[in-house]
Structure formats: structure tokens, C-alpha cells
Design a protein around this motif. Sequence first.
Motif, PDB file in Angstrom:
ATOM      1  N   LEU A  56      27.889  94.977  31.340  1.00  0.00           N
ATOM      2  CA  LEU A  56      29.273  95.199  30.943  1.00  0.00           C
ATOM      3  C   LEU A  56      30.131  95.093  32.190  1.00  0.00           C
ATOM      4  O   LEU A  56      29.755  95.580  33.248  1.00  0.00           O
ATOM      5  CB  LEU A  56      29.432  96.577  30.291  1.00  0.00           C
ATOM      6  CG  LEU A  56      28.725  96.753  28.957  1.00  0.00           C
ATOM      7  CD1 LEU A  56      28.830  98.204  28.485  1.00  0.00           C
ATOM      8  CD2 LEU A  56      29.296  95.808  27.912  1.00  0.00           C
ATOM      9  N   ARG A  57      31.288  94.457  32.032  1.00  0.00           N
ATOM     10  CA  ARG A  57      32.187  94.240  33.163  1.00  0.00           C
ATOM     11  C   ARG A  57      33.563  94.806  32.841  1.00  0.00           C
ATOM     12  O   ARG A  57      33.858  95.114  31.693  1.00  0.00           O
ATOM     13  CB  ARG A  57      32.252  92.755  33.490  1.00  0.00           C
ATOM     14  CG  ARG A  57      30.864  92.190  33.853  1.00  0.00           C
ATOM     15  CD  ARG A  57      30.877  90.711  34.151  1.00  0.00           C
ATOM     16  NE  ARG A  57      31.714  90.357  35.284  1.00  0.00           N
ATOM     17  CZ  ARG A  57      31.337  90.386  36.554  1.00  0.00           C
ATOM     18  NH1 ARG A  57      30.112  90.764  36.863  1.00  0.00           N
ATOM     19  NH2 ARG A  57      32.155  90.045  37.513  1.00  0.00           N
TER      20      ARG A  57
ATOM     21  N   ASP B 219      35.826  94.759  29.440  1.00  0.00           N
ATOM     22  CA  ASP B 219      35.051  94.665  28.200  1.00  0.00           C
ATOM     23  C   ASP B 219      35.398  95.856  27.316  1.00  0.00           C
ATOM     24  O   ASP B 219      35.624  96.968  27.799  1.00  0.00           O
ATOM     25  CB  ASP B 219      33.544  94.690  28.469  1.00  0.00           C
ATOM     26  CG  ASP B 219      33.000  93.382  29.018  1.00  0.00           C
ATOM     27  OD1 ASP B 219      33.692  92.346  28.912  1.00  0.00           O
ATOM     28  OD2 ASP B 219      31.866  93.394  29.540  1.00  0.00           O
TER      29      ASP B 219
ATOM     30  N   VAL C 159      33.923  98.006  24.056  1.00  0.00           N
ATOM     31  CA  VAL C 159      32.668  98.219  23.342  1.00  0.00           C
ATOM     32  C   VAL C 159      32.841  99.265  22.249  1.00  0.00           C
ATOM     33  O   VAL C 159      33.708 100.134  22.332  1.00  0.00           O
ATOM     34  CB  VAL C 159      31.533  98.664  24.299  1.00  0.00           C
ATOM     35  CG1 VAL C 159      31.210  97.567  25.304  1.00  0.00           C
ATOM     36  CG2 VAL C 159      31.869  99.965  25.011  1.00  0.00           C
TER      37      VAL C 159
ATOM     38  N   ASP D  16      31.809  91.208  20.416  1.00  0.00           N
ATOM     39  CA  ASP D  16      31.224  89.983  19.834  1.00  0.00           C
ATOM     40  C   ASP D  16      29.886  90.248  19.157  1.00  0.00           C
ATOM     41  O   ASP D  16      29.223  89.339  18.673  1.00  0.00           O
ATOM     42  CB  ASP D  16      31.081  88.885  20.885  1.00  0.00           C
ATOM     43  CG  ASP D  16      30.031  89.186  21.953  1.00  0.00           C
ATOM     44  OD1 ASP D  16      29.340  90.223  21.876  1.00  0.00           O
ATOM     45  OD2 ASP D  16      29.889  88.349  22.881  1.00  0.00           O
TER      46      ASP D  16
ATOM     47  N   LYS E 154      29.096  95.173  22.374  1.00  0.00           N
ATOM     48  CA  LYS E 154      30.304  94.423  22.704  1.00  0.00           C
ATOM     49  C   LYS E 154      30.984  93.995  21.408  1.00  0.00           C
ATOM     50  O   LYS E 154      30.348  93.907  20.352  1.00  0.00           O
ATOM     51  CB  LYS E 154      29.959  93.186  23.529  1.00  0.00           C
ATOM     52  CG  LYS E 154      29.424  93.497  24.912  1.00  0.00           C
ATOM     53  CD  LYS E 154      29.168  92.188  25.651  1.00  0.00           C
ATOM     54  CE  LYS E 154      28.683  92.418  27.060  1.00  0.00           C
ATOM     55  NZ  LYS E 154      28.587  91.144  27.802  1.00  0.00           N
TER      56      LYS E 154
ATOM     57  N   LYS F 117      36.966 101.189  26.402  1.00  0.00           N
ATOM     58  CA  LYS F 117      37.227 100.047  27.286  1.00  0.00           C
ATOM     59  C   LYS F 117      36.625 100.333  28.659  1.00  0.00           C
ATOM     60  O   LYS F 117      36.832 101.413  29.226  1.00  0.00           O
ATOM     61  CB  LYS F 117      38.730  99.806  27.418  1.00  0.00           C
ATOM     62  CG  LYS F 117      39.064  98.619  28.292  1.00  0.00           C
ATOM     63  CD  LYS F 117      40.564  98.382  28.344  1.00  0.00           C
ATOM     64  CE  LYS F 117      40.867  97.192  29.241  1.00  0.00           C
ATOM     65  NZ  LYS F 117      42.317  96.933  29.313  1.00  0.00           N
TER      66      LYS F 117
ATOM     67  N   HIS G 193      29.399  95.317  37.797  1.00  0.00           N
ATOM     68  CA  HIS G 193      29.168  95.674  36.398  1.00  0.00           C
ATOM     69  C   HIS G 193      29.103  97.180  36.237  1.00  0.00           C
ATOM     70  O   HIS G 193      29.065  97.920  37.203  1.00  0.00           O
ATOM     71  CB  HIS G 193      27.952  94.953  35.792  1.00  0.00           C
ATOM     72  CG  HIS G 193      26.663  95.147  36.502  1.00  0.00           C
ATOM     73  ND1 HIS G 193      25.892  96.270  36.389  1.00  0.00           N
ATOM     74  CD2 HIS G 193      25.987  94.315  37.329  1.00  0.00           C
ATOM     75  CE1 HIS G 193      24.799  96.133  37.108  1.00  0.00           C
ATOM     76  NE2 HIS G 193      24.834  94.966  37.694  1.00  0.00           N
TER      77      HIS G 193
END
Length: 141
Positions: free
Chosen positions: A68-69, A72, A74, A98, A96, A12, A23
Amino acid sequence: MTDREPFRTRIKVRHYELDTLGHLNHAVYHSYGEVARLELLEAAGALHGMGKVASVLLETNVVFRRELRAGDVVDVTCDVKFGSGKTFKMDSNIIKLDGTLAAEIACTLGLMDLEIRKLVADPRAAFEAAGADLKVLSTSE
């Protein structure tokens, strides 16, 4: 070609890892790659029990694809590719949840004999001799 998926670990993105643009800081991508490398070596039984031999990072390159923020989550993959000679490759993708590819990391590593401070001649054979699970390390095995 193999249908097996490479090893992966989940991370995370934390607020303190961000740069002034909000970011993920560029250096942290390298840290995420290192987390995946160490987790892979541990899962394959190659982090401990290698005696006086240890992996050493010789080169690393990151290609940034998407930002990436904070918050997020991953998955970071890691897969070894053995060739001939003293070095081997470890490739990682930061993905990510998604499915968006955020970064690609390509590394060159070797196994160093800690007594003589030289790379071992055949890292695949050294992993195998130490009892490491080569099928966990590499989808090519």
C-alpha cells in the motif's frame, strides 16, 4: 455459510504512515485492523454499555499480500467468529478499492472483567447480555 458481507470501514493511506521504502509501514496494518475492530464494536453497540467488561487483544497476525502506498484508499473488513471458551476470533481483510487483497489480519480476543482482571467465560453471551447486535458483529449469526 452466509451471503452477508462483513462490517467494513474505509481508510486512506497517509504519507506519514510510510516506511523508508515508500509503502505502508508494517505496524500500521495492525493499526488499521484496530480501527476496524473499534468501529465494528461501536456499530454493534458493544463499545459502550459493556459495564465493567472490555475487549482485550490476545494475539494478532498479519499476512502481507500487496503493498500500500500514499493516497491508496482501502476498505478494512472485520468479522467475529465465536467458538467455545473464553476467546473469540476477529478476522479482517485490507482490500484496495480495485478489489486487490492487500493484507489479512487474524486476531484472538477475549472479554476481560475489569474488576477481577480475568476473561469472562462466554464472550458471546456477554455481548448478547449487553445488548450488542450479534448480526453486526458476525456474519455467522
